[in-house]
Design a protein around this motif. Structure first.
Motif, PDB file in Angstrom:
ATOM      1  N   TYR A 158       0.836  -1.190   0.000  1.00 44.90           N
ATOM      2  CA  TYR A 158       0.000   0.000   0.000  1.00 44.90           C
ATOM      3  C   TYR A 158       0.880   1.252   0.000  1.00 44.90           C
ATOM      4  O   TYR A 158       1.656   1.473   0.917  1.00 44.90           O
ATOM      5  N   SER A 159       0.773   2.050  -1.044  1.00 43.00           N
ATOM      6  CA  SER A 159       1.477   3.347  -1.141  1.00 43.00           C
ATOM      7  C   SER A 159       2.987   3.205  -1.001  1.00 43.00           C
ATOM      8  O   SER A 159       3.625   3.930  -0.238  1.00 43.00           O
ATOM      9  N   GLY A 160       3.558   2.292  -1.750  1.00 40.91           N
ATOM     10  CA  GLY A 160       4.997   2.104  -1.703  1.00 40.91           C
ATOM     11  C   GLY A 160       5.692   2.644  -2.939  1.00 40.91           C
ATOM     12  O   GLY A 160       5.098   2.704  -4.013  1.00 40.91           O
ATOM     13  N   CYS A 161       6.947   3.038  -2.786  1.00 37.19           N
ATOM     14  CA  CYS A 161       7.786   3.400  -3.926  1.00 37.19           C
ATOM     15  C   CYS A 161       8.739   2.236  -4.150  1.00 37.19           C
ATOM     16  O   CYS A 161       9.804   2.155  -3.547  1.00 37.19           O
ATOM     17  N   VAL A 162       8.302   1.318  -4.993  1.00 36.99           N
ATOM     18  CA  VAL A 162       8.979   0.032  -5.117  1.00 36.99           C
ATOM     19  C   VAL A 162      10.086   0.109  -6.171  1.00 36.99           C
ATOM     20  O   VAL A 162      10.068  -0.581  -7.182  1.00 36.99           O
ATOM     21  N   GLN A 163      11.042   0.978  -5.932  1.00 38.58           N
ATOM     22  CA  GLN A 163      12.223   1.077  -6.792  1.00 38.58           C
ATOM     23  C   GLN A 163      13.329   1.725  -5.973  1.00 38.58           C
ATOM     24  O   GLN A 163      13.055   2.557  -5.105  1.00 38.58           O
ATOM     25  N   SER A 164      14.565   1.331  -6.242  1.00 38.97           N
ATOM     26  CA  SER A 164      15.642   1.836  -5.384  1.00 38.97           C
ATOM     27  C   SER A 164      16.904   2.230  -6.129  1.00 38.97           C
ATOM     28  O   SER A 164      17.775   2.881  -5.532  1.00 38.97           O
ATOM     29  N   SER A 165      17.069   1.860  -7.387  1.00 38.69           N
ATOM     30  CA  SER A 165      18.345   2.116  -8.047  1.00 38.69           C
ATOM     31  C   SER A 165      18.315   3.312  -8.985  1.00 38.69           C
ATOM     32  O   SER A 165      19.310   3.600  -9.645  1.00 38.69           O
ATOM     33  N   ASP A 166      17.183   4.016  -9.043  1.00 41.41           N
ATOM     34  CA  ASP A 166      17.082   5.234  -9.855  1.00 41.41           C
ATOM     35  C   ASP A 166      17.088   6.448  -8.925  1.00 41.41           C
ATOM     36  O   ASP A 166      16.929   6.315  -7.711  1.00 41.41           O
ATOM     37  N   PRO A 167      17.259   7.659  -9.442  1.00 43.49           N
ATOM     38  CA  PRO A 167      17.327   8.843  -8.567  1.00 43.49           C
ATOM     39  C   PRO A 167      16.096   9.038  -7.687  1.00 43.49           C
ATOM     40  O   PRO A 167      16.236   9.395  -6.508  1.00 43.49           O
ATOM     41  N   LEU A 168      14.890   8.798  -8.210  1.00 48.28           N
ATOM     42  CA  LEU A 168      13.687   8.983  -7.400  1.00 48.28           C
ATOM     43  C   LEU A 168      13.687   8.034  -6.214  1.00 48.28           C
ATOM     44  O   LEU A 168      13.480   8.441  -5.066  1.00 48.28           O
ATOM     45  N   GLY A 169      13.928   6.756  -6.479  1.00 51.52           N
ATOM     46  CA  GLY A 169      13.922   5.777  -5.402  1.00 51.52           C
ATOM     47  C   GLY A 169      15.025   6.022  -4.396  1.00 51.52           C
ATOM     48  O   GLY A 169      14.811   5.936  -3.181  1.00 51.52           O
ATOM     49  N   GLN A 170      16.217   6.353  -4.874  1.00 52.01           N
ATOM     50  CA  GLN A 170      17.335   6.591  -3.968  1.00 52.01           C
ATOM     51  C   GLN A 170      17.098   7.819  -3.098  1.00 52.01           C
ATOM     52  O   GLN A 170      17.400   7.804  -1.899  1.00 52.01           O
ATOM     53  N   ASN A 171      16.560   8.871  -3.684  1.00 47.11           N
ATOM     54  CA  ASN A 171      16.278  10.072  -2.896  1.00 47.11           C
ATOM     55  C   ASN A 171      15.216   9.801  -1.841  1.00 47.11           C
ATOM     56  O   ASN A 171      15.299  10.305  -0.708  1.00 47.11           O
ATOM     57  N   ALA A 172      14.198   9.003  -2.191  1.00 46.51           N
ATOM     58  CA  ALA A 172      13.149   8.668  -1.223  1.00 46.51           C
ATOM     59  C   ALA A 172      13.725   7.880  -0.059  1.00 46.51           C
ATOM     60  O   ALA A 172      13.408   8.134   1.113  1.00 46.51           O
ATOM     61  N   ILE A 173      14.593   6.934  -0.353  1.00 44.62           N
ATOM     62  CA  ILE A 173      15.197   6.108   0.692  1.00 44.62           C
ATOM     63  C   ILE A 173      16.147   6.939   1.560  1.00 44.62           C
ATOM     64  O   ILE A 173      16.144   6.828   2.794  1.00 44.62           O
ATOM     65  N   LYS A 174      16.941   7.769   0.927  1.00 41.53           N
ATOM     66  CA  LYS A 174      17.877   8.625   1.670  1.00 41.53           C
ATOM     67  C   LYS A 174      17.116   9.593   2.578  1.00 41.53           C
ATOM     68  O   LYS A 174      17.498   9.809   3.740  1.00 41.53           O
ATOM     69  N   LEU A 175      16.023  10.158   2.065  1.00 36.70           N
ATOM     70  CA  LEU A 175      15.193  11.070   2.864  1.00 36.70           C
ATOM     71  C   LEU A 175      14.611  10.337   4.064  1.00 36.70           C
ATOM     72  O   LEU A 175      14.613  10.853   5.192  1.00 36.70           O
ATOM     73  N   THR A 176      14.122   9.122   3.835  1.00 36.76           N
ATOM     74  CA  THR A 176      13.501   8.348   4.913  1.00 36.76           C
ATOM     75  C   THR A 176      14.512   7.964   5.988  1.00 36.76           C
ATOM     76  O   THR A 176      14.289   8.172   7.183  1.00 36.76           O
ATOM     77  N   VAL A 177      15.634   7.408   5.575  1.00 36.20           N
ATOM     78  CA  VAL A 177      16.611   6.867   6.529  1.00 36.20           C
ATOM     79  C   VAL A 177      17.414   7.971   7.215  1.00 36.20           C
ATOM     80  O   VAL A 177      17.555   7.989   8.437  1.00 36.20           O
ATOM     81  N   GLU A 178      17.937   8.895   6.426  1.00 38.85           N
ATOM     82  CA  GLU A 178      18.886   9.854   6.978  1.00 38.85           C
ATOM     83  C   GLU A 178      18.232  11.124   7.504  1.00 38.85           C
ATOM     84  O   GLU A 178      18.663  11.661   8.534  1.00 38.85           O
ATOM     85  N   THR A 179      17.204  11.623   6.816  1.00 40.97           N
ATOM     86  CA  THR A 179      16.583  12.887   7.234  1.00 40.97           C
ATOM     87  C   THR A 179      15.486  12.652   8.253  1.00 40.97           C
ATOM     88  O   THR A 179      15.555  13.136   9.384  1.00 40.97           O
TER      89      THR A 179
END
Length: 339
Positions: free
Chosen positions: A191-212
């Motif tokens: 539900y409401s996931g961004c199921v990608q991690s190796s492109d800029p959008l996915g990486q920025n989302a993950i970095k924002l979640t984990v680090e910020t």
């Protein structure tokens, strides 16, 4: 651990009031259930006749984590197990299924075990390649995918059929859990996931979640340098072929505020959710998850892998919609589990 214990206490208060037949009854370590790797059920706390907390020690992380469990309506025979994952906060904050949805009530008449792990704050429920100086050791893919299933199956006397459902960042996690453990889960519902991690959008989302938002560890301690092989290895879009045989359900809103993004939402009325923040933050996040969900749906279509995808016309990144998503996807999940 004190935070987790207070979290369990909150869960007790939020849970639906039913006759308590064994409140606070705790059993000791179940050594017979220890796995070869050293993980084991440390104790079991019976909250009431339908709810319990199973405290499981992870050998991979050398920590014990509570697993909140709702038992089946009819336990006369073994039943399947649905893992319901909390979002980025891992269930140690207020953004939980227990606090924000009716999931205990919803499963009251259903013949399924429901397990909600508590812990893994801003870890993406994955195995980090190295310990982080701020957040320590994260081996959640090992815990959730390898250590926990056999222990819970035995403790709850399940029939061995399992499914996964999750929101937001954890939606990425359940795709990877299914990829890493072929055949272990009959279905996944994201539900409401961004199921990608190796492109800029996915990486920025993950970095924002984990680090910020997480204010904790470094994503390079999670999967290595950005754009490195670790990020592609954990990208469900890139590895979608490995999902063949797993039944898939995805849902997302559009980001356009809807009926639940008003003062009529009881979570707004009672102060659990701030309406301006819900719209200012939840709308753009959901617009992004809509884009990501479309990408994954297109990739699955290219590979001729069946999936049910629900694109809601409205809706922000928020619990009212995820409660509806759980209800709406349940027939799909139940069918995958043979119910």
């Amino acid at each position: 651990m004190n935070t987790m214990l207070s979290r369990i206490a909150r869960w007790r208060r939020i849970a639906v009031a039913v006759p308590i037949i064994a409140a606070c009854a705790v059993t000791g370590p179940n050594v017979a259930q220890a796995e070869p790797g050293g993980s084991y059920v440390e104790s079991v706390e019976h909250v009431n006749d339908r709810q319990m907390v199973v405290n499981v020690h992870s050998a991979a992380m050398n920590q014990t984590f509570p697993i909140e469990v709702v038992l089946p309506a009819d336990r006369s025979q073994p039943r399947p197990l649905l893992y319901l994952l909390n979002g980025a906060g891992g269930g140690v904050d207020g953004a939980t299924w227990a606090r924000n949805t009716d999931y205990v009530d919803f499963f009251r008449d259903k013949n399924v075990n429901v397990a909600v792990p508590i812990g893994g704050r801003f870890s993406y429920y994955t195995d980090w390649i190295r310990d982080d100086p701020r957040v320590g050791r994260n081996k959640w893919a090992t815990f959730l995918g390898k250590e926990l299933p056999p222990l819970l199956d035995k403790e709850l006397n399940t029939n061995g059929s399992r499914a996964l459902a999750a929101i937001s960042s954890s939606a990425t996690s359940i795709f990877n859990l299914a990829i890493d453990n072929p055949g272990q889960y009959k279905s996944i519902a994201a539900y409401s996931g961004c199921v990608q991690s190796s492109d800029p959008l996915g990486q920025n989302a993950i970095k924002l979640t984990v680090e910020t938002w997480g204010g904790g560890g470094s994503v390079e301690n999670m999967w290595g340098p950005l754009n490195g092989p670790g990020w592609r290895e954990h990208d469900p879009v890139v590895n979608a072929e490995k999902l063949r045989g797993t039944q898939i359900y995805m849902s997302t809103g559009s980001g356009i505020p809807g009926i639940n993004d008003t003062p009529a939402n009881p979570r707004v009325a009672d102060g659990r959710i701030n309406l301006p923040s819900l719209i200012a933050v939840g709308a753009p996040i959901e617009a992004a998850t809509n884009f990501c969900t479309a990408n994954m749906a297109n990739r699955l279509r290219e590979l001729a892998i069946p999936a049910v995808v629900d694109f809601r016309a409205t809706g922000t990144h928020s619990w009212a919609y995820w409660e509806e998503d759980l209800h709406k996807s349940w027939p799909f999940i139940a069918g995958s589990l043979g119910l």
